[in-house]
Enzyme design. Structure first.
Site, PDB file in Angstrom:
ATOM      1  N   CYS A   9      47.605  56.801  52.422  1.00  0.00           N
ATOM      2  CA  CYS A   9      49.027  56.403  52.510  1.00  0.00           C
ATOM      3  C   CYS A   9      48.578  55.190  52.809  1.00  0.00           C
ATOM      4  O   CYS A   9      48.083  55.051  53.494  1.00  0.00           O
ATOM      5  CB  CYS A   9      50.364  57.013  52.628  1.00  0.00           C
ATOM      6  N   ASN A  12      50.891  56.459  57.294  1.00  0.00           N
ATOM      7  CA  ASN A  12      50.403  58.264  58.063  1.00  0.00           C
ATOM      8  C   ASN A  12      51.434  58.659  58.811  1.00  0.00           C
ATOM      9  O   ASN A  12      51.245  58.816  58.932  1.00  0.00           O
ATOM     10  CB  ASN A  12      49.378  57.755  58.159  1.00  0.00           C
ATOM     11  N   CYS A  14      55.237  59.288  55.919  1.00  0.00           N
ATOM     12  CA  CYS A  14      55.437  59.975  55.261  1.00  0.00           C
ATOM     13  C   CYS A  14      55.238  60.546  53.752  1.00  0.00           C
ATOM     14  O   CYS A  14      54.373  61.621  53.890  1.00  0.00           O
ATOM     15  CB  CYS A  14      56.515  58.993  54.001  1.00  0.00           C
ATOM     16  N   ARG A  15      54.133  59.843  52.864  1.00  0.00           N
ATOM     17  CA  ARG A  15      53.303  60.729  51.739  1.00  0.00           C
ATOM     18  C   ARG A  15      52.208  61.070  52.016  1.00  0.00           C
ATOM     19  O   ARG A  15      51.650  62.650  51.406  1.00  0.00           O
ATOM     20  CB  ARG A  15      52.962  59.115  50.648  1.00  0.00           C
ATOM     21  N   SER A  16      50.859  60.739  53.042  1.00  0.00           N
ATOM     22  CA  SER A  16      49.873  61.801  53.350  1.00  0.00           C
ATOM     23  C   SER A  16      50.390  62.363  53.735  1.00  0.00           C
ATOM     24  O   SER A  16      49.840  63.606  53.874  1.00  0.00           O
ATOM     25  CB  SER A  16      48.908  60.769  53.462  1.00  0.00           C
ATOM     26  N   ASP A 124      56.213  55.033  47.452  1.00  0.00           N
ATOM     27  CA  ASP A 124      56.649  55.044  48.580  1.00  0.00           C
ATOM     28  C   ASP A 124      57.772  55.387  49.191  1.00  0.00           C
ATOM     29  O   ASP A 124      58.917  54.378  49.048  1.00  0.00           O
ATOM     30  CB  ASP A 124      55.857  54.488  49.647  1.00  0.00           C
TER      31      ASP A 124
END
Length: 153
Positions: A9, A12, A14-16, A124
């Protein structure tokens, strides 16, 4: 040898990291052995933990981000992982700037494994705070990733 999956993401935080935590939990429930990690294309948060909102949302849904430490995508990552999964078109473009043609064959969109693969961008939540819809989308996509990765073993 165990397959390896890298989630990518922007920062690094939140999403990943959430995607990696979800895959770890789903893989453990199946008894599947998979090397799992996450990175960001940007270096703003290197060395930091996951976003506090992601940690709380993850905990509510049963995913642990307590030990996460943000890091940036490296050329070694592009070589070391079997499957490199990006969250959106921007991340895809950043990976493409670093990767060789052979490495790009290992790159795919996380959302392409979900039940709604027409929308390739995983939103995001950093600016919106919308973590619950993110987690629902990632759980769906990760289930598809897990099916593919375990079928290839």
């Amino acid at each position: 040898m165990s397959p390896s999956v890298l989630f990518v993401c922007l920062g690094n935080i939140c999403r990943s990291p959430l995607a990696a935590a979800i895959l770890r939990k789903q893989a453990a429930e199946l008894g599947a052995s998979i090397k799992i990690d996450s990175v960001g294309t940007g270096g703003w948060h290197i060395g930091q933990g996951a976003d506090a909102r992601a940690v709380v949302a993850g905990r509510v849904h049963g995913f642990d981000l307590a030990d996460h430490v943000a890091r940036q995508l490296s050329e070694k990552d592009l070589e070391a992982f079997d499957l490199i999964l990006v969250m959106d078109r921007e991340n895809h473009g950043q990976v493409a700037k670093m990767a060789s043609d052979a490495q790009m064959k290992k790159v795919a969109y996380v959302a392409s494994f979900g039940t709604n693969p027409d929308d390739l961008d995983v939103p995001d939540p950093y600016y919106t705070g919308r973590f619950d819809p993110l987690i629902a989308k990632l759980e769906d996509c990760v289930a598809g990733i897990l099916r593919q990765v375990t079928a290839e073993q």
